[in-house]
Design an enzyme around this catalytic site. Sequence first.
Site, short mmCIF file in Angstrom:
data_model
loop_
_atom_site.label_atom_id
_atom_site.label_comp_id
_atom_site.label_asym_id
_atom_site.label_seq_id
_atom_site.Cartn_x
_atom_site.Cartn_y
_atom_site.Cartn_z
CB CYS B 192 34.15 49.69 37.93
SG CYS B 192 35.56 50.71 38.37
CG HIS B 196 33.83 44.04 37.83
ND1 HIS B 196 34.24 42.74 37.95
CD2 HIS B 196 34.93 44.74 37.43
CE1 HIS B 196 35.54 42.66 37.65
NE2 HIS B 196 35.98 43.85 37.33
NE ARG B 235 41.94 41.76 40.39
CZ ARG B 235 42.17 42.09 39.13
NH1 ARG B 235 43.01 43.06 38.83
NH2 ARG B 235 41.56 41.44 38.15
CB CYS B 239 40.88 46.73 37.56
SG CYS B 239 39.79 45.31 37.49
#
Lengths: 150, 278, 101, 101
Positions: B192, B196, B235, B239
């Site tokens: 992640c 991000h 979500r 992802c």
Amino acid sequence: MDRRSVLKVAGAVTAAATALVALPRVAFAAYSDNAFKQKAGADALQNAFGASATTPSDQVKLKAPDIAENGAVVPVEVETDMEAESIAILIKENPSPLALTADIPAGTKALVKTRCRMGKTTQVTAVVKSGGKLYTASKEVKVTIGGCGG
Amino acid sequence: MKKIIRNVAFGLLGLSVSAASVAGPAEDRSAFQKFYENRFPDTPLEDFQNGVYSILPSAREQWEAIEEFPPYELAIERGEEIYKKTFANGKSLASCFGEDGAVREQYPHWNKERGMVMTMELAINECLEANGEKPLKYKKGAMADVSAYMSYNSRGQRINVEIPSDDPRALAAYEMGKEQFYTKRGQLNFACADCHMHTAGMMYRADTTSPALGHATSWPVFRSKWQSMGTLHRRFAGCHNNIRANPYKAQGEEYRNLEYFVSYMSNGLEYNGPAARK
Amino acid sequence: MSSIRIKAKDRKGLVDVKCLMKHDMETGLRKDKSGKKIPEHWIQDVTAEANGQVVFSCAFNTSISKDPYLAFAFAGKKGDSLKISWKDNTGATDSAETKVK
Amino acid sequence: MKQGLKVIALGLALATPLAFAGNGTTAEHIEAATAAYKQVAKETGYQWTVTVSTIKAAQKALDSGDDQGARKLAHQAMDLVEATRTQAKLESESWKMRVPK
């Protein structure tokens, strides 16, 4: 300026037609296959507005993104300070380019906002009919496919 | 793309100051928020709750045009109907969450009795089941609608997730979420944090990745891509699928703990869901 | 409940209208799971009337997004009665009415 | 990009002793890959979608009588499981360096 005064210059020959137009109008922007199923933008305009010759004008304000976030919902906005009778949106690369026509009666602002589908990168054209003539503004909207879809 | 990966690798090398992380959650959070403040100096802290639009002006304009009449308004209406519907036993969701369901700020939280992280969606289903009603599916549909209604009524509440220090299991749940966030997963080998955090705001194919600060604030979301509403766990799963990692179960321990961590990192921001996203 | 949601606000003599119409706007190009084409189904005409007078009208192609959004502005005032209606290619119609705020 | 990944995957696979040799029926190889996938998922929480789809493809090939193709896919799936295991092992420590201080 009352935009009906523009029509007066059309002269006596078309006086009857002018009178007709000047009557309180009912939904002129009616859908017709003739305009909306055309594959070429010029043909669509001809059948929608009775004219296909266009002049680019910086008085036509077209707002659309450079890069669409999502081709399924692209915000498009057309506005002008001209005395407009009608507004149209053309999306060149779509199967039928004419996406929308709007009728602008007296007293209504020459403005329309909507959200459009764009299958791929395309030229988008805003058309404003003013005094029987067509004025345009165009821009390219990039449509990208494939990213972090999810 | 290759170049990006290489750059990322260099970036990571530069970051590996000391391997062991002994810092507690509070230190984690302040370093986390600092990271984004340094990375995006033009974005006020408050604005991170608007996702990628906090760092991408061109996309923000389109988002604002969508927000003029956002598609999630229909979801709020549907959600209100479900929220106020009387159960067979005469009660309703309002019996659990109050008249307007403005309880977003209470979730996620650590439930000491049960030794687990509670989320709002889980609490909604537990309320339904406790009253003899059928539970809802967690990723979309009615659950997202109810959640949209409750979140809408909670707008403006601040995220204030606590990791109680008197229960080591709470810290363990937080640590599990944290590890989820930072570990590379899937065949594409992304964490992640890769997309991000360390490369937030950069392009992956045709998309710019959003900063993780503020990730938990705006759910549920109407995504143009989905053409429907979805919850945070939908979500997460999307992802994971993108990086070719098999997603975990919505509302399973992994995603609840990840929500716990991500929400805690955004403490101080506002809950501003539901929202529209691309 | 109507498929149309309207927000109309008087801003110094000009009424800002925003509306969202719930409609699938099928292009006729999409296929369902079994590979069969989903027939085209879209809103063709939208008309807005204030106190019985047409103040805006437009026609759509299938290039307009699902659940069409439309915004325009007309000369009007708070308290005007605004009615928006649509008609799709199957002949189905719907309308909604609101007072300008 | 794809090539890069392939190289990485290959590297990981080579760095790990292959878990099984060429003996047994193809069905057994598929079973072994499935069991290995589940075991790694259970032990580490790491699970790749491509492994699942490769196993499915192997089973489909076997069902359609393509024994050789199925065997190849089963081995591919096993390589993917091994790569997943390696990822889990590396990540169990290296994630900490991504945490900002």
